[in-house]
Design an enzyme around this catalytic site. Structure first.
Site, mmCIF file in Angstrom:
data_model
loop_
_atom_site.group_PDB
_atom_site.id
_atom_site.type_symbol
_atom_site.label_atom_id
_atom_site.label_comp_id
_atom_site.label_asym_id
_atom_site.label_seq_id
_atom_site.Cartn_x
_atom_site.Cartn_y
_atom_site.Cartn_z
ATOM 1 N N THR A 148 0.876 -1.186 0.000
ATOM 2 C CA THR A 148 0.000 0.000 0.000
ATOM 3 C C THR A 148 0.911 1.233 0.000
ATOM 4 O O THR A 148 1.294 1.704 -1.057
ATOM 5 C CB THR A 148 -0.995 -0.007 1.184
ATOM 6 N N LYS A 174 4.280 -6.767 4.413
ATOM 7 C CA LYS A 174 3.898 -5.430 3.960
ATOM 8 C C LYS A 174 3.573 -4.586 5.193
ATOM 9 O O LYS A 174 3.119 -5.096 6.217
ATOM 10 C CB LYS A 174 2.701 -5.451 3.016
ATOM 11 N N THR A 185 1.082 -8.488 13.673
ATOM 12 C CA THR A 185 1.787 -7.396 13.008
ATOM 13 C C THR A 185 0.998 -6.974 11.804
ATOM 14 O O THR A 185 -0.171 -7.262 11.676
ATOM 15 C CB THR A 185 3.186 -7.839 12.560
ATOM 16 N N GLU A 271 6.786 4.839 6.954
ATOM 17 C CA GLU A 271 6.354 6.087 6.336
ATOM 18 C C GLU A 271 7.199 7.272 6.799
ATOM 19 O O GLU A 271 7.241 7.603 7.980
ATOM 20 C CB GLU A 271 4.878 6.337 6.653
ATOM 21 N N ASN A 395 0.214 10.733 5.459
ATOM 22 C CA ASN A 395 -1.000 10.348 6.159
ATOM 23 C C ASN A 395 -2.111 11.383 6.140
ATOM 24 O O ASN A 395 -3.253 11.091 6.497
ATOM 25 C CB ASN A 395 -0.671 9.911 7.582
#
Lengths: 400, 400
Positions: A148, A174, A185, A271, A395
């Protein structure tokens, strides 16, 4: 030693990955032709669990045989009400019918936006193509299909021997945000050809997850879709592992090694990351104290932004140690940052040169914080990331 | 009703605020000539407490009379070892000597960077000037002296009557980050002329803090220096409050009103804020569940960045509700955002128009999230902010 190979390193499995719609919605499949393949999984402990998590748990309760894992990305099928559960069930039914296996031999996983209905017509329309394309070499297509906000596919493998017989283990993960796994997780798929009894397979997975995926955090947020799946098709020639003997220990240790590698890959791709930060809490009164402090530091926005700014604002580390409210004795505390003794027995280092050298060391991408409480013998290590401007940008614009 | 006046609205107090060094290091003073002035305070519950917090607590243990509060900004005198405590003691001794009062009649507070020694020579050299400048009208100079990353001074006042006698209450607060107060808050100074018995004064403060400063969070981080101080010089003509009667209730309610106003001023000035977000958890099983969920949502980086991006990513709210792991029943949950019923009895709203309208409403600066658990009668409201790029910029560059 970790190999750079992916899931294809283990024999007896086929993989597939295709687009469902646009670039963000994809389908992935793992399948084994072994009729005796066992499956074990650990799931998120978030109160709110996505439909595929509920369905996979249900399949666990019917049989330990697992031959296929179906994943879709771009839509988490979480909090989609009764329709979401019906959609998940329909997916498993169609998959098992086309693979000519039983529904209860399938695991299901989804990742992506929460609260939107699955595009079921499109998905079911694509399923024959997904199945047709499955192949022992398509591990990269699978690894890409589950991404993603990940910037790259994350796979690893290793081999080892049990009494002269070669065993292969490989995994694919992922995840980049919403990461503070709890007994599970983000999505992780592990395959092996080891012969191992089912309760031991499950136990090995739980043990290996504890110090790996359950000891990392990106942003303190826990997903509704977290799962680690492990398939064992038994194609290796080892004597079946049926007791907690030395073979079992070897299996657990190598599984842990693989998962630790994947967990660090996950952190490296977190991220907006600019730094990996390892927090070691040592000589704590007990594991609870060590864990509470490690996570308080790892999740403190002020600690994380200070490292993003490459600032030696160690006072914020102390603030976070204290806010865990575990009864720390600040007069006997030691703190080292990248090996520099910033606080010793409760007294801060004051020499300006030393301080400046320590601050220079923060330009590294890897930061090590050691917090020695001198209150006991328990310890806990948690690995986290800094908090950057890029994390906010990613985000604040996730859906659109 | 809240007045826009500051601490000077209460008679019998003098204030002062001057620079110690540069723009970021300042001195502030509150003083009353009343020999019978009482003081009460609530302090941070962080395990690591700054030297001024330790000293103020010590002064509380000696006497209930309090006539002066000395504050310095730019340096928290926290985790400064034994020297920090000696410095704090020296500050109190010099102040009391020059004011001709007893050391135990003084409170001390510090705010700023953790872990650096105070510039004691400069500070003590400036003390005579600080004292000389004190005046009943210098409340703004005081309010400015305690600012760090605050963008503006924050003061408020109100008056009310007890049996026809006018009482004045006024407060001044500082704080913009490192804010999740726990039984206390950032620095807040409240003065009143009410006559009130000491244990009731303390009780009133604790009660008023609970639903105000103890129900806000900016970044989940709890300061080592949080304090709320309340002085009552008894200059009003009310019958002394000596029981938990209706006068006491009026006093508590008006004090709570003042603190709530100051708490909202603090949120409005939070680091990098673009939205104020109010989270109401209702019909929870008990207060613990309501509080855990309210803070899990309020402190979720993913929830906060979604609002910064004005995205109706309500799935992240659900994720945060679930990660509190309080045993939520997701099938009977309701969620409203700005009055829009996004989830009703566990089923998400699906009409695209409605969803779009709800998303449009996020352009407001004030966002209201209502989470109705339908599991009981307990509730909790927490007010927080979004998480913006500006927050990261401010906190990545704080020291330099």
């Amino acid at each position: 030693m970790i190999d750079k190979k992916g899931l294809s390193a283990v024999s007896g499995y086929q993989f597939s990955g295709i687009a469902i719609e646009g670039k963000k919605k994809n389908y992935g499949l793992i399948y084994t032709d072994s009729e005796h393949s066992l499956g074990a999984a650990v799931y998120t402990r978030n109160d709110i669990q996505a439909a595929p998590v509920l369905l996979s748990k249900e399949m666990d309760s019917v049989t330990t045989t697992k031959r296929a894992i179906l994943v879709n990305s771009g839509n988490a099928n979480a909090f989609t009400g009764k329709q979401g559960v019906l959609d998940a069930r329909k997916s498993i039914e169609c998959l098992s019918e086309q693979l000519k296996i039983k529904p209860e031999e399938c695991y299901l996983a989804s990742t992506g936006v929460i609260g939107q209905k699955l595009p079921m017509d499109k998905m079911l329309g694509k399923m024959p193509e997904l199945i047709k394309k499955k192949d022992t070499k398509q591990d990269l297509a699978f690894a890409q299909s589950i991404m993603t906000t990940d910037t790259k596919p994350k796979q690893a493998s290793l081999t080892f021997e049990l009494a002269g017989q070669k065993i292969s283990l490989a995994g694919c993960v992922k995840g980049a945000g919403m990461i503070q796994p709890n007994m599970a997780t983000m999505l992780c798929f592990v395959v092996t050809d080891a012969k191992i009894e089912h309760t031991l397979l499950k136990k090995a997975l739980v043990m290996a997850v504890e110090d790996t995926f359950n000891s990392i955090t990106v942003d303190s947020d826990t997903s509704t879709n977290d799962c680690v799946f492990l398939l064992a098709n038994g194609y290796a020639s080892n004597m079946p592992i049926e007791q907690e003997n030395s073979d079992f220990s070897v299996f657990v240790n190598r599984l842990r090694e693989l998962l630790q590698h994947l967990a660090m890959e996950l952190i490296a791709d977190a991220e907006g990351i600019t730094k990996k930060i390892t927090i070691q809490v040592k000589q704590a009164r007990d594991k609870e104290q060590a864990t509470a402090i490690a996570y308080a530091v790892a999740n403190s926005p002020l600690v994380k932004t200070a490292f993003f700014g490459e600032q030696l604002n160690w006072g914020r580390i102390l603030m976070a140690v204290g806010k865990a409210m575990t009864g720390v004795d600040s007069e006997i505390l030691d703190i080292k940052i990248n090996g520099y003794e910033i606080v010793k027995q409760g007294e801060p280092q004051t020499e300006a040169d030393y301080y400046q050298q320590a601050e220079q060391s923060l330009k590294r991408e890897d930061v090590m914080i050691e917090i020695v409480l001198n209150q006991g013998v328990a310890s806990k290590t948690v690995v986290t990331t800094d908090l950057s401007i890029e994390y906010i940008k990613i985000n604040a614009n996730y859906i659109s």
